[in-house]
Design an enzyme around this catalytic site. Structure first.
Site, short mmCIF file in Angstrom:
data_model
loop_
_atom_site.label_atom_id
_atom_site.label_comp_id
_atom_site.label_asym_id
_atom_site.label_seq_id
_atom_site.Cartn_x
_atom_site.Cartn_y
_atom_site.Cartn_z
N ASP A 150 4.31 -22.76 3.34
CA ASP A 150 3.12 -21.90 3.41
C ASP A 150 1.98 -22.68 4.08
OD1 ASP A 150 2.14 -19.21 1.47
OD2 ASP A 150 0.65 -20.39 2.57
N LEU A 183 -1.12 -21.99 3.70
CA LEU A 183 -2.30 -21.93 2.81
C LEU A 183 -3.53 -21.44 3.58
CD1 LEU A 183 -1.82 -25.12 0.58
CD2 LEU A 183 -1.12 -22.77 0.12
N ALA A 230 2.64 -13.96 6.56
CA ALA A 230 1.97 -13.03 7.47
C ALA A 230 0.48 -13.01 7.20
CB ALA A 230 2.52 -11.61 7.28
N THR A 248 7.07 -3.70 6.65
CA THR A 248 6.21 -2.78 5.88
C THR A 248 6.43 -1.34 6.32
OG1 THR A 248 3.91 -2.14 5.58
CG2 THR A 248 4.40 -3.35 7.58
N ASP A 249 6.10 -0.40 5.42
CA ASP A 249 6.17 1.03 5.81
C ASP A 249 5.15 1.36 6.90
OD1 ASP A 249 3.84 0.85 4.26
OD2 ASP A 249 4.37 2.47 2.89
N GLU A 250 4.12 0.51 7.06
CA GLU A 250 3.06 0.84 8.01
C GLU A 250 3.53 0.84 9.47
OE1 GLU A 250 -0.80 -0.79 7.36
OE2 GLU A 250 -0.62 -0.62 5.19
N TYR A 310 -2.74 -4.74 12.52
CA TYR A 310 -1.79 -5.32 11.55
C TYR A 310 -0.41 -4.69 11.71
CZ TYR A 310 0.83 -5.58 7.17
OH TYR A 310 1.84 -5.74 6.25
N ALA A 315 0.83 -2.96 14.10
CA ALA A 315 1.42 -3.20 15.43
C ALA A 315 2.06 -4.58 15.48
CB ALA A 315 0.34 -3.07 16.51
N LYS A 363 3.29 -6.22 12.91
CA LYS A 363 4.50 -6.18 12.09
C LYS A 363 5.62 -5.47 12.85
CE LYS A 363 4.90 -7.44 8.36
NZ LYS A 363 5.26 -8.81 7.84
N ASP A 416 -15.25 5.48 6.62
CA ASP A 416 -13.79 5.36 6.63
C ASP A 416 -13.32 4.15 7.43
OD1 ASP A 416 -11.27 6.06 5.92
OD2 ASP A 416 -11.25 8.00 6.96
N ARG A 417 -12.13 3.68 7.10
CA ARG A 417 -11.48 2.64 7.89
C ARG A 417 -11.10 3.24 9.25
NH1 ARG A 417 -6.01 0.37 5.21
NH2 ARG A 417 -7.33 -1.24 4.33
N PRO A 418 -11.42 2.58 10.38
CA PRO A 418 -11.00 3.13 11.68
C PRO A 418 -9.48 3.23 11.75
CG PRO A 418 -12.54 1.28 11.96
CD PRO A 418 -12.17 1.32 10.51
#
Ligand code: NAD
Ligand code: DAU
Length: 338
Positions: free
Chosen positions: A33, A35, A84, A126-128, A151, A153, A155, A273-275
């Protein structure tokens, strides 16, 4: 079995290492890691001090010489890549470290593992990567990748690289794609620990947009069991979906949390909102159920209570991880949104 786990000082990696060492007396784990702000070596300090099947190496998955060295001489049977940059909001502020670690780092690990002829490589995705859903339907493994944030993209880039390593070199890589995890050791920039921390301090709970975005919540141990099943039983070259079968709107999550901690809903504050905010995620994990025997075991209310109990009894952990860097990011992000 000897594992090289990367990113083991983060949220899911910490839980995975604890669970696997407890379940498998014949397994040993090296945790690599870097860190970053999200990695906390103290999470596993008891293992470092008392468990000879565990060791820690501070380093970067982008460091070729280090990885080649760690994988030299049949020291490792399998690699599990959790490392990540993981926070969507940070990727909106600055995508660069996401490309470096999530794409280049993942490719570097794949390449080193290929050269060292490692038997099995599980890449944690990830599901994203699938993008967003409307009101109906679920993501399947065959759903085209359509990531919307820097993020996701990054992944998706690593998922494509994993696929290429299997198709081109026959390298035994497997990919897991899981929905939103919650549980002990989650860094308090993510929804549940952030809201818990603010509620305790009677600070506003910043809900993005209308609060009606939907996530599927899975207790972290269930995800870890999915990763273990993938490692032991998965088909090489295959990606597997994992989920908790617990779709909730963000506003419901926040209200449930407030009722568990006994704080008023008047703390809820709607912010900008988050863009590019994905509307809804939902996972079809039939493939993992049929091929691996996966099923989530913890329902959302039970898991949330366990999680809050952990944060209550580990108040010093929450204090420890809130470094100056953390405060800077949080202050700027929320100032811009209020
Ligand atoms: P986290 O941010 O809590 O932990 C990430 C860890 O990786 C940290 O310990 C950090 O120090 C380490 N790291 C970062 N860059 C590194 C580098 N270059 N080299 C070595 N180590 C590095 O993340 P998490 O929530 O535990 O997520 C772990 C993995 O699971 C990630 O790949 C993430 O994309 C994926 N995932 C997370 C969720 C979730 O809900 N948290 C859901 C699905 C998939
Ligand atoms: O779906 C899996 C993904 O889940 C992982 O790949 C990511 O690493 C992980 O961070 C998580 O991403 P999300 O963006 O879904 O998680 P986050 O906790 O940041 O946000 C959850 C939802 O809550 C999302 O719709 C945004 C919203 N939210 C979040 C924060 C931090 C708020 O409304 N307010 C907030 O302050």
């Amino acid at each position: 079995m000897k594992l090289l786990v990367t990113g083991g000082c983060g949220f899911i990696g910490t839980n995975f290492i604890r669970l696997m060492l407890a379940k498998h007396p014949d397994w040993s784990i090296t945790n690599l890691d870097k860190l970053t702000y999200a990695g906390n070596r103290l999470n596993l300090l008891d293992l470092e001090e008392n468990e000879n099947r565990y060791d820690f190496v501070q380093g970067d998955i982008c460091d070729r010489d280090l990885i080649m060295d760690l994988l030299d001489g049949n020291k490792v049977d399998a690699v599990i890549n959790f490392a990540a940059e993981s926070h969507v909001d940070r990727s909106i502020n600055d995508p660069s470290p996401f490309v470096v670690t999530n794409v280049q780092g993942a490719q570097n690990l794949l390449e080193c593992a290929r050269q060292r002829k490692i038997d099995r490589f599980v890449h944690i995705s990830t599901d994203e990567v699938y993008g967003t859903l409307g009101d109906e339907g679920k993501f399947e493994e065959t759903t085209p990748l359509a990531p919307n944030s820097p993020y996701s993209a990054s992944k998706a880039g690593a998922d494509m690289m994993a696929r290429a390593y299997f198709e081109t070199y026959g390298f035994p890589v497997l990919v897991t794609r899981c929905s939103n995890n919650y549980g002990p050791y989650q860094f308090p920039e993510k929804l549940i620990p952030l809201m818990y921390m603010n509620a305790l301090a009677d600070k506003p709970l910043p809900v993005y947009g209308d609060g009606l975005n939907v996530r599927d919540w899975i207790y972290v141990d269930d995800h870890c069991l999915g990763v273990e099943l993938t490692l032991l039983k998965g088909r090489e070259g295959q990606a597997y979906n994992f989920g908790g079968d617990a779709e909730e709107t963000n506003i419901n999550v926040v209200k449930t949390l407030l009722s568990v901690v006994g704080k008023p809903e008047s703390l809820i504050t709607y912010v900008k909102d988050r863009p590019g905010h994905d509307k809804r995620y939902a996972m079809d994990f039939t493939l993992a159920a049929d091929e691996l025997g996966f099923a989530p075991t913890v329902n959302f209310e039970e898991g949330l209570k366990k999680t809050i109990e952990w944060y209550k009894t580990n108040a010093t952990w929450l204090e420890q991880v809130q470094s100056g860097e953390y405060r800077n990011f949080m202050d700027t992000w929320y100032e811009e949104r209020s």
